[in-house]
Design a protein around this motif. Structure first.
Motif, PDB file in Angstrom:
ATOM      1  N   LEU A 215       0.662  -1.162   0.248  1.00 53.54           N
ATOM      2  CA  LEU A 215      -0.170  -0.057  -0.003  1.00 53.54           C
ATOM      3  C   LEU A 215       0.915   1.269   0.028  1.00 53.54           C
ATOM      4  O   LEU A 215       0.546   2.123  -0.769  1.00 53.54           O
ATOM      5  N   ILE A 216       1.957   1.151   0.673  1.00 54.57           N
ATOM      6  CA  ILE A 216       2.706   2.361   0.857  1.00 54.57           C
ATOM      7  C   ILE A 216       3.350   2.336  -0.523  1.00 54.57           C
ATOM      8  O   ILE A 216       3.540   3.679  -0.911  1.00 54.57           O
ATOM      9  N   GLY A 217       3.785   1.622  -0.958  1.00 54.99           N
ATOM     10  CA  GLY A 217       4.474   1.753  -2.483  1.00 54.99           C
ATOM     11  C   GLY A 217       3.655   2.316  -3.379  1.00 54.99           C
ATOM     12  O   GLY A 217       4.014   3.231  -4.241  1.00 54.99           O
ATOM     13  N   THR A 218       2.475   1.680  -3.350  1.00 54.06           N
ATOM     14  CA  THR A 218       1.479   1.996  -4.460  1.00 54.06           C
ATOM     15  C   THR A 218       0.844   3.708  -4.178  1.00 54.06           C
ATOM     16  O   THR A 218       0.898   4.327  -5.076  1.00 54.06           O
ATOM     17  N   LEU A 219       0.833   3.962  -2.901  1.00 53.72           N
ATOM     18  CA  LEU A 219       0.436   5.446  -2.679  1.00 53.72           C
ATOM     19  C   LEU A 219       1.357   6.384  -3.141  1.00 53.72           C
ATOM     20  O   LEU A 219       1.366   7.231  -3.647  1.00 53.72           O
ATOM     21  N   LEU A 220       2.817   6.023  -2.763  1.00 51.62           N
ATOM     22  CA  LEU A 220       3.945   6.961  -3.031  1.00 51.62           C
ATOM     23  C   LEU A 220       4.163   7.087  -4.521  1.00 51.62           C
ATOM     24  O   LEU A 220       4.202   8.036  -5.105  1.00 51.62           O
ATOM     25  N   SER A 221       3.960   5.783  -5.377  1.00 51.99           N
ATOM     26  CA  SER A 221       4.080   5.949  -6.847  1.00 51.99           C
ATOM     27  C   SER A 221       2.905   6.790  -7.367  1.00 51.99           C
ATOM     28  O   SER A 221       3.287   7.689  -8.074  1.00 51.99           O
ATOM     29  N   PHE A 222       1.788   6.889  -6.891  1.00 53.24           N
ATOM     30  CA  PHE A 222       0.489   7.391  -7.456  1.00 53.24           C
ATOM     31  C   PHE A 222       0.851   9.195  -6.887  1.00 53.24           C
ATOM     32  O   PHE A 222       0.682  10.020  -7.758  1.00 53.24           O
ATOM     33  N   GLY A 223       1.471   9.209  -5.772  1.00 56.50           N
ATOM     34  CA  GLY A 223       1.477  10.517  -5.420  1.00 56.50           C
ATOM     35  C   GLY A 223       2.647  11.254  -6.087  1.00 56.50           C
ATOM     36  O   GLY A 223       2.531  12.440  -6.369  1.00 56.50           O
ATOM     37  N   PHE A 224       3.825  10.627  -6.464  1.00 60.97           N
ATOM     38  CA  PHE A 224       4.690  11.419  -7.073  1.00 60.97           C
ATOM     39  C   PHE A 224       4.450  11.904  -8.447  1.00 60.97           C
ATOM     40  O   PHE A 224       4.756  12.695  -8.920  1.00 60.97           O
ATOM     41  N   ALA A 225       3.685  10.824  -9.105  1.00 59.82           N
ATOM     42  CA  ALA A 225       2.926  10.921 -10.437  1.00 59.82           C
ATOM     43  C   ALA A 225       2.113  12.244 -10.601  1.00 59.82           C
ATOM     44  O   ALA A 225       2.451  13.124 -11.402  1.00 59.82           O
ATOM     45  N   ILE A 226       1.335  12.235  -9.524  1.00 55.79           N
ATOM     46  CA  ILE A 226       0.295  13.246  -9.695  1.00 55.79           C
ATOM     47  C   ILE A 226       1.078  14.808  -9.249  1.00 55.79           C
ATOM     48  O   ILE A 226       0.838  15.832  -9.768  1.00 55.79           O
ATOM     49  N   ILE A 227       1.932  14.761  -8.171  1.00 60.42           N
ATOM     50  CA  ILE A 227       2.776  16.061  -7.933  1.00 60.42           C
ATOM     51  C   ILE A 227       3.414  16.336  -9.266  1.00 60.42           C
ATOM     52  O   ILE A 227       3.342  17.726  -9.368  1.00 60.42           O
ATOM     53  N   ILE A 228       4.209  15.477  -9.844  1.00 61.82           N
ATOM     54  CA  ILE A 228       5.062  15.939 -10.870  1.00 61.82           C
ATOM     55  C   ILE A 228       3.992  16.315 -12.067  1.00 61.82           C
ATOM     56  O   ILE A 228       4.436  17.278 -12.856  1.00 61.82           O
ATOM     57  N   GLY A 229       3.058  15.866 -12.187  1.00 61.80           N
ATOM     58  CA  GLY A 229       2.171  16.093 -13.454  1.00 61.80           C
ATOM     59  C   GLY A 229       1.528  17.378 -13.177  1.00 61.80           C
ATOM     60  O   GLY A 229       1.508  18.293 -14.162  1.00 61.80           O
ATOM     61  N   ILE A 230       1.068  17.715 -11.870  1.00 66.49           N
ATOM     62  CA  ILE A 230       0.617  18.966 -11.505  1.00 66.49           C
ATOM     63  C   ILE A 230       1.805  20.141 -11.693  1.00 66.49           C
ATOM     64  O   ILE A 230       1.266  21.304 -12.299  1.00 66.49           O
ATOM     65  N   LEU A 231       2.927  19.934 -11.064  1.00 63.41           N
ATOM     66  CA  LEU A 231       3.949  20.823 -11.358  1.00 63.41           C
ATOM     67  C   LEU A 231       4.251  20.968 -12.683  1.00 63.41           C
ATOM     68  O   LEU A 231       4.597  22.096 -13.431  1.00 63.41           O
ATOM     69  N   TYR A 232       4.471  20.078 -13.490  1.00 60.11           N
ATOM     70  CA  TYR A 232       4.659  20.251 -15.103  1.00 60.11           C
ATOM     71  C   TYR A 232       3.609  21.275 -15.590  1.00 60.11           C
ATOM     72  O   TYR A 232       4.099  22.053 -16.480  1.00 60.11           O
ATOM     73  N   SER A 233       2.106  20.775 -15.353  1.00 62.44           N
ATOM     74  CA  SER A 233       1.267  21.432 -16.114  1.00 62.44           C
ATOM     75  C   SER A 233       1.434  23.119 -15.656  1.00 62.44           C
ATOM     76  O   SER A 233       0.864  24.018 -16.538  1.00 62.44           O
ATOM     77  N   TYR A 234       1.720  23.080 -14.362  1.00 62.02           N
ATOM     78  CA  TYR A 234       1.688  24.679 -13.833  1.00 62.02           C
ATOM     79  C   TYR A 234       2.748  25.248 -14.397  1.00 62.02           C
ATOM     80  O   TYR A 234       2.842  26.729 -14.927  1.00 62.02           O
ATOM     81  N   ILE A 235       4.005  24.768 -14.400  1.00 62.29           N
ATOM     82  CA  ILE A 235       5.211  25.450 -15.184  1.00 62.29           C
ATOM     83  C   ILE A 235       5.002  25.767 -16.619  1.00 62.29           C
ATOM     84  O   ILE A 235       5.544  26.880 -17.115  1.00 62.29           O
ATOM     85  N   LEU A 236       4.576  24.694 -17.130  1.00 61.57           N
ATOM     86  CA  LEU A 236       4.181  24.777 -18.748  1.00 61.57           C
ATOM     87  C   LEU A 236       3.559  25.997 -18.886  1.00 61.57           C
ATOM     88  O   LEU A 236       3.540  26.659 -20.010  1.00 61.57           O
ATOM     89  N   ASN A 237       2.420  26.246 -18.057  1.00 64.49           N
ATOM     90  CA  ASN A 237       1.330  27.401 -18.584  1.00 64.49           C
ATOM     91  C   ASN A 237       1.843  28.797 -18.043  1.00 64.49           C
ATOM     92  O   ASN A 237       1.539  29.701 -18.585  1.00 64.49           O
ATOM     93  N   THR A 238       3.012  28.767 -17.391  1.00 61.70           N
ATOM     94  CA  THR A 238       3.775  29.890 -16.956  1.00 61.70           C
ATOM     95  C   THR A 238       4.833  30.298 -17.876  1.00 61.70           C
ATOM     96  O   THR A 238       5.316  31.515 -17.686  1.00 61.70           O
ATOM     97  N   ILE A 239       5.479  29.468 -18.774  1.00 58.52           N
ATOM     98  CA  ILE A 239       6.425  29.711 -19.488  1.00 58.52           C
ATOM     99  C   ILE A 239       5.941  30.184 -20.915  1.00 58.52           C
ATOM    100  O   ILE A 239       4.888  29.758 -21.312  1.00 58.52           O
TER     101      ILE A 239
END
Length: 239
Positions: A215-239
């Motif tokens: 469970l920890i491995g799964t939640l961390l995996s999804f959590g990292f992907a979501i955080i990186i996806g959100i950050l990428y979308s935010y930075i892409l919209n600002t540049i």
């Protein structure tokens, strides 16, 4: 570009669509004596002729180069590959074929690669994000959860070699793509689907530590992907 696409289409049809497993096995067993090898090369030549509209006066040199070198590459692979290196030789073989197609195209058309258009800020950001989602996240998760690695997982592991690593990479890539395409509901579906497949591991195991570990491995995996996806979308919209 059109010429290269014609060469590439002929290669795809000849190597993947019109070549059966029986032909591959026959070539591996008989090598240069295999009639299927020569039939395979002949099909490539015919496909090239058809796609080049039988313009031999114009493309005879390119056709000769592609067909002859394709034969040599296939022959080298047949003699040098073994059961352990067959997968590596498959990728080497395909890479060499693509290089030959590109070089042959350059005989007739100038191939100019504009690196300034490739290495743009947006493209570099995407490359960084993809490496963060796949390799970097995997290493961080592994380092983080190894402190809880249960002994039952190590001593009684019937899973495929490195399967967990590739599953993690694929699931994070899917989550990343879902965020970029604004399909958040698909992330829930993916998490539910993985939970269903993991249900047997979680219920059949008497080790509570193994359940928590998964469970920890799964939640961390999804959590990292979501955080990186959100950050990428935010930075892409600002540049």
């Amino acid at each position: 570009m059109l010429l290269f696409l014609k060469f590439l289409l002929a290669h795809i049809l000849g190597d993947f669509v019109l070549q059966s497993n029986k032909w591959v096995k026959d070539k591996e067993e008989k090598k240069i004596k295999s009639s299927k090898l020569y039939l395979h090369i002949s099909i490539h030549a015919l496909l090239l002729l058809i796609l080049l509209e039988f313009k031999l006066n114009t493309y005879w040199l390119g056709l000769l180069v592609i067909v002859s070198i394709h034969f040599i590459i296939d022959l080298l692979k047949l003699y040098f590959q073994n059961d352990k290196t067959k997968r590596n030789w498959f990728f080497i073989d395909q890479l060499l074929h693509i290089i030959v197609l590109l070089l042959t195209t350059s005989i007739y058309q100038s191939l100019h690669i504009d690196f300034a258009k490739i290495f743009t800020q947006q493209n570099l950001l995407l490359i960084v994000a993809l490496f963060l989602v796949t390799n970097v996240s995997g290493v961080i998760i592994k380092v983080f959860i190894t402190q809880w690695s249960p002994e039952t997982k190590i001593n009684n592991d019937d899973s495929l070699a490195k399967a967990g690593r590739y599953i993690g990479i694929l699931e994070r890539l899917f989550v990343f793509i879902f965020i970029l395409t604004n399909h958040w509901e698909a992330i829930g579906f993916l998490l539910a689907a993985k939970s269903v497949f993991r249900f047997g591991d979680l219920t059949s195991s008497k080790d509570r530590k193994l359940t928590e570990y998964i469970l920890i491995g799964t939640l961390l995996s999804f959590g990292f992907a979501i955080i990186i996806g959100i950050l990428y979308s935010y930075i892409l919209n600002t540049i």
